[in-house]
Design an enzyme around this catalytic site. Structure first.
Site, short mmCIF file in Angstrom:
data_model
loop_
_atom_site.label_atom_id
_atom_site.label_comp_id
_atom_site.label_asym_id
_atom_site.label_seq_id
_atom_site.Cartn_x
_atom_site.Cartn_y
_atom_site.Cartn_z
N SER A 137 23.56 5.04 -3.96
CA SER A 137 24.41 5.95 -3.20
C SER A 137 24.15 5.93 -1.70
CB SER A 137 24.25 7.38 -3.72
OG SER A 137 22.90 7.81 -3.58
N HIS A 162 21.30 13.46 -0.07
CA HIS A 162 21.67 12.49 0.96
C HIS A 162 21.65 13.13 2.34
CE1 HIS A 162 23.74 11.57 -2.90
NE2 HIS A 162 23.19 10.38 -2.68
N ASP A 218 23.56 17.13 1.39
CA ASP A 218 23.88 17.78 0.11
C ASP A 218 22.67 18.00 -0.79
OD1 ASP A 218 23.31 15.21 -0.64
OD2 ASP A 218 25.26 14.77 -1.53
#
Length: 383
Positions: free
Chosen positions: A38, A343, A340
């Site tokens: 991610s 990240h 978040d």
């Protein structure tokens, strides 16, 4: 003694060369090929997902800052790979999965949010099961090889393409450790380190054999500074926290342990393939710097809480994550390091990217690449 005219002439000619060099830097790197999770995913997980079960990154507030719409990036805006592409004068790297008639001439991204370095079957045998994505590094590499006829045509053209590409290998492996920590396999995480590094090393060797010459291989972030881990392992024992940053020291110690082992392997590969640029990306110290002196770099004094989240000292709750109904995000994400809970914000990623591209957070320094494909830093990975 040199005349004033000759000195002025020398200065102007030097200035001209410097300006021309800066305007044409890195022109030998013609595209970006990326693998990872991610941290690097520019939309692959969304492309792979069922339309009725899309991940939160397919919805606002993800993407609200720069793109003003969700792109599948796990961020409010751009991520590290975007800033690297901009620096190289290349377009943002498109995701491979789910792209219809995508233009991959200047780059292609196989990174998928939730991806692991190891195959999920290997992790499951160790009792580590955290369903999110089964697109491991091996599967990403296999997909890349299978797609070559469409990406570049003939074997010669493909070898040239790979040789002139900036290959970003990760960050990958972080989820192998994350998933182990999330199911309380803390005593077994270190056993995964050599397995993960071997998988990354094998992927690099495979790409070198295919013609790859320029690699960026990032290490892991300081896990102990993550709002997720600070919430998961919250304790009243103050001795477990770094007094300067408030991060969990034992988790950061693990990140450093892994990064040292990864650097040692990259050093071995560099000696084995002296014609190849293998650059270590020091994500750990680049991000840690922001937690040590946040206000110096334009961030708020309390950098650990998430911008987008709900509840607790770190504005993060495992059951109510960013993107969930009722979860709000901060009014100015540029003042936050964490986006978040997992990240970072675009602002933090820009800082990290600048530290890689222009600063001290790569070994060897990134600018050596910009002097031509045949020039390679002599700085050792041991330093």
């Amino acid at each position: 003694m040199a005349s004033l005219d000759s000195l002025v002439s020398f200065f102007l000619s030097t200035l001209f060369v410097t300006i021309v060099s800066s305007q044409t830097q890195c022109r030998n790197l013609e595209s970006i090929i990326s693998f990872g999770d991610s941290i690097t995913d520019t939309g692959n997980l969304v492309g792979l997902s069922d339309r009725n079960h899309l991940p939160v990154t397919a919805f606002l507030p993800y993407g609200e800052t720069f793109f003003h719409h969700p792109t599948g990036r796990s961020c409010n805006g751009r991520i590290i790979i975007d800033f690297i592409a901009e620096f190289l004068g290349l377009p943002h790297v498109p995701p491979f999965y789910g792209s219809k008639n995508g233009n991959f001439e200047k780059g292609v991204n196989f990174a998928v949010a939730g991806a692991t370095a190891l195959e999920t079957s290997i992790l499951e045998k160790r009792g580590i099961y955290y369903p999110h994505s089964n697109i491991s590094l091996g599967i990403q590499l296999k997909t890349f090889k299978e797609s070559l006829p469409n990406l570049c045509g003939s074997p010669t053209d493909c070898r040239d393409m790979i040789g002139n590409a900036f290959i970003i290998m990760g960050e990958i492996g972080g989820n192998d450790f994350n998933f182990a920590f999330f199911v309380n396999k803390t005593s077994e995480v270190k056993e995964l380190v050599p397995l993960v590094i071997t998988k990354i090393s094998s992927a690099i060797v495979e790409l070198v054999d295919m013609g790859g010459r320029t690699f960026l291989v990032p290490g892991n972030f300081p896990l102990g500074c993550s709002a997720t881990y600070l919430t998961l392992y919250q304790t009243s024992n103050k001795e477990e926290y770094d007094p300067l940053t408030g991060c969990l020291t034992w988790l950061n110690d693990f990140s450093e342990y892994y990064n040292e082992k990864l650097q040692a392997e990259l050093n071995r590969l560099s000696k084995l393939y002296p014609h190849v640029n293998i650059i270590y990306g020091d994500y750990f110290n680049a991000l840690l710097r922001l937690y040590q002196e946040p206000s110096k770099f334009g961030f708020m004094d309390r950098p650990l809480p998430a911008c987008c989240g709900l509840g607790g000292p770190y504005n993060f709750t495992l059951s109510k994550k960013c993107g969930s109904v009722g979860v709000k995000y901060c009014s100015d994400p540029s003042k936050y390091v964490n986006w978040d809970g997992v990240h970072m914000t675009e602002a933090a990623y820009k800082w990290i990217a600048d530290g890689l591209l222009k600063g001290p957070y790569t070994i060897p320094s990134f600018h050596w690449l910009c002097l031509g494909s045949k020039i390679k830093s002599k700085e050792s990975l041991d330093t």
